[in-house]
Design an enzyme around this catalytic site. Structure first.
Site, PDB file in Angstrom:
ATOM      1  N   ASP A   1       1.051  -4.785   6.376  1.00  0.00           N
ATOM      2  CA  ASP A   1       0.421  -6.154   6.944  1.00  0.00           C
ATOM      3  C   ASP A   1       0.844  -6.745   8.201  1.00  0.00           C
ATOM      4  O   ASP A   1      -0.134  -7.166   8.996  1.00  0.00           O
ATOM      5  CB  ASP A   1       0.604  -7.228   5.776  1.00  0.00           C
ATOM      6  CG  ASP A   1       2.067  -7.322   5.430  1.00  0.00           C
ATOM      7  OD1 ASP A   1       2.906  -7.007   6.068  1.00  0.00           O
ATOM      8  OD2 ASP A   1       2.137  -8.252   4.405  1.00  0.00           O
TER       9      ASP A   1
ATOM     10  N   MET B   1       3.840  -4.744   2.355  1.00  0.00           N
ATOM     11  CA  MET B   1       4.514  -3.588   2.522  1.00  0.00           C
ATOM     12  C   MET B   1       5.700  -3.514   1.211  1.00  0.00           C
ATOM     13  O   MET B   1       5.877  -4.256   0.354  1.00  0.00           O
ATOM     14  CB  MET B   1       5.283  -3.689   3.806  1.00  0.00           C
ATOM     15  CG  MET B   1       4.389  -3.734   5.065  1.00  0.00           C
ATOM     16  SD  MET B   1       5.326  -4.009   6.768  1.00  0.00           S
ATOM     17  CE  MET B   1       6.242  -2.429   6.639  1.00  0.00           C
ATOM     18  N   HIS B   2       6.170  -2.192   1.270  1.00  0.00           N
ATOM     19  CA  HIS B   2       7.643  -2.011   0.701  1.00  0.00           C
ATOM     20  C   HIS B   2       7.322  -1.587  -0.826  1.00  0.00           C
ATOM     21  O   HIS B   2       8.186  -1.259  -1.546  1.00  0.00           O
ATOM     22  CB  HIS B   2       8.356  -2.968   0.598  1.00  0.00           C
ATOM     23  CG  HIS B   2       8.888  -3.559   2.410  1.00  0.00           C
ATOM     24  ND1 HIS B   2       9.094  -2.704   3.096  1.00  0.00           N
ATOM     25  CD2 HIS B   2       8.737  -4.815   2.790  1.00  0.00           C
ATOM     26  CE1 HIS B   2       9.192  -3.328   4.366  1.00  0.00           C
ATOM     27  NE2 HIS B   2       9.163  -4.413   3.991  1.00  0.00           N
TER      28      HIS B   2
END
Length: 491
Positions: free
Chosen positions: A237, A78-79
């Site tokens: 995830d 992520m991110h």
């Protein structure tokens, strides 16, 4: 029919081939490099992710009929900031979830914009790993590149784009950008303006199981698949791993011991921790979840064993730990190798061993490392408890969960049973399940989880050991506050 699940991790992409009964028929892993161009920075080339898929899918399908593949789903780290220009070319290496360069931007967002305002707009406050601070950093430090951004994407969404030609994301992954109004599931106009971007630059939002499109002719040809293969939006995830362990609906919990460590509490209702120590994100099942995330979990184990004591015999090192010493170790370890997110949100925090004496052994140090990660996960667990959330038991997944000793330590540190599911394939399995829903194999994520996920084993806590670890945890909690003011001076 067959379904492909992609798990786009930090060090490798794991590909799963799953049949309609949920059986994993084949797996392939393709690794790629991770770059640290400056201390605290962490980057990757998105093209490396795509090349891993191009190489992995044909290998995954060896011995199988590609015409039987109905759908593809992706779960991913992520991110990360993936910035594309007007020709959909990657402008710079992706800035990853564990990148710590945005401390000043995080301070600006939390201090000047204000945590209360951020929480009202997005249900979260700023953390160094989130995407919005990365956009601010890029605007301040790479203005020419920033001005050329046409689309802003997340890592697994770049794969979905290469597969379908569609710029898309899902609500679970978008929740970690600090750009989404999580409660209302739409982009926050105020946060987009704060970061100097427009909604036109953002991908289209989908539920995780919704079809984004089918394979482009070029992607189908390169992968050896029919153009009719459906690609769903996928999930971040942790949300994908939660689906794969059946952590869907109200009141279920999943703990992941991967590179990072997470505690994931699913809910049918939107809710926010008033202190924002836990993230409030959308879930891949259509609901929401609270999540605590520590930056270094199983990576502490690989750092300690591979780099410090110089071994890859993890089981051998664990075998040296005396079971009678569990809950009695005089050595403690703070697992903040890359700073920390939940619940302390401190980019300056650093890993620390404390309590060594002349009789401290190598086994004591290894035990302290395993216990330190467990204690840090309990930090987030305690925040959930303080909100009145009851967690009677939890699933556990991730590479660290393969250690029977580590699961025993964690079950007793938390004082709850830990269940391991029969098919423990992390985000990739959850992504394949989402693809099944997208293709109509199941009517909902909950139905897929009920049909496919089974508990294989359970680690039960021992009351006497729980009591000892309660005492140890009370001491562990005092270490970070005592060191907090010192950490910035060590830079």
């Amino acid at each position: 029919m067959l379904y492909i699940g992609l798990d786009l991790g930090t060090s490798a992409c794991k590909l799963l081939l799953v049949d309609e009964t949920g059986a994993v028929r084949n797996t392939v892993t393709k690794s790629y490099p991770l770059s640290f161009p400056q201390p605290g920075w962490s980057e990757q080339a998105p093209e490396d992710w795509w090349q891993a898929v191009l190489a992995g899918v044909p290998e995954l399908l060896t011995g199988f009929d590609p015409a039987q593949v109905a759908g593809i789903g992706a779960g991913g780290q992520m991110h990360g900031l993936v910035a594309l220009d007007e020709a959909d070319r990657v402008l710079r290496p992706a800035i990853l979830w564990n990148d710590g360069r945005t401390a000043s931007q995080v301070d600006y967002l939390n201090g000047q914009v204000g945590k209360a305002v951020l929480s009202q707009r997005t249900a979260n406050i700023a953390f160094a790993g989130f995407t919005a601070p990365k956009l601010l950093w890029m605007r301040e430090n790479e203005p020419e590149l920033f001005a050329r951004i046409k689309k802003i994407m997340l890592p697994k969404d770049y794969l979905v784009y290469r597969l379908t030609g569609v710029h898309a994301t899902d609500y679970s992954d978008a929740s970690g950008m600090l750009l989404l109004d999580v409660e209302h599931k739409c982009w926050s106009a105020e946060m987009l303006a704060e970061c100097g971007v427009t909604e036109a630059q953002m991908p289209r939002l989908f539920e995780s199981w919704q079809p984004v499109g089918t394979l482009t002719a070029d992607a189908a040809r390169a992968l050896g698949l029919p153009e009719s293969v459906v690609v769903c939006a996928g999930a971040g995830d942790n949300a994908a791993a939660a689906v794969g362990t059946g952590t869907v609906g109200e009141g279920h919990c999943n703990i992941s011991l991967g590179t990072s460590g997470t505690i994931f509490i699913s809910s049918d209702k939107f809710g926010v921790d008033p202190n924002n120590a836990l993230h409030a994100f959308a879930h891949a099942d259509g609901g929401w979840h609270l999540m605590g995330c520590m930056l270094s979990a199983a990576s502490c184990n690989s750092w300690w064993q591979d780099q410090i004591i110089g071994t890859t015999d993890y089981k051998g090192e664990e075998a040296k730990i005396d079971p009678d010493k569990l809950g009695r170790n005089h050595v403690y370890f703070l697992p903040y190798l890359m700073g920390e997110r939940s619940p302390i949100n401190d980019t300056d925090a650093r890993a620390t061993f404390i309590g060594m004496t002349m009789d401290t052994s190598r086994a004591d140090m290894t035990q302290a490392m395993l216990e330190g990660v467990a204690f840090a996960i309990r930090d987030s667990f305690e925040v959930a408890r303080s909100l009145g959330i009851e967690i009677p038991r939890s699933n556990i997944c991730g590479g660290g969960s393969k250690s029977a000793l580590w699961k025993t330590i964690l079950a007793n540190v938390l004082g709850i049973p830990l269940d391991t599911v029969a098919t423990e394939q992390g985000p990739g399995y959850g992504a394949a399940m989402l693809a099944m829903v997208a293709c109509g194999q199941f009517s909902s994520v909950r139905q897929a989880a009920d049909a496919l996920v089974r508990i294989q084993s359970t680690v039960e806590p021992d009351p006497a050991l729980v009591a000892r670890y309660n005492d140890r945890y009370a001491r562990f909690k005092k270490i970070y506050p005592a060191c907090r003011e010192l950490f910035p001076q060590l830079m």
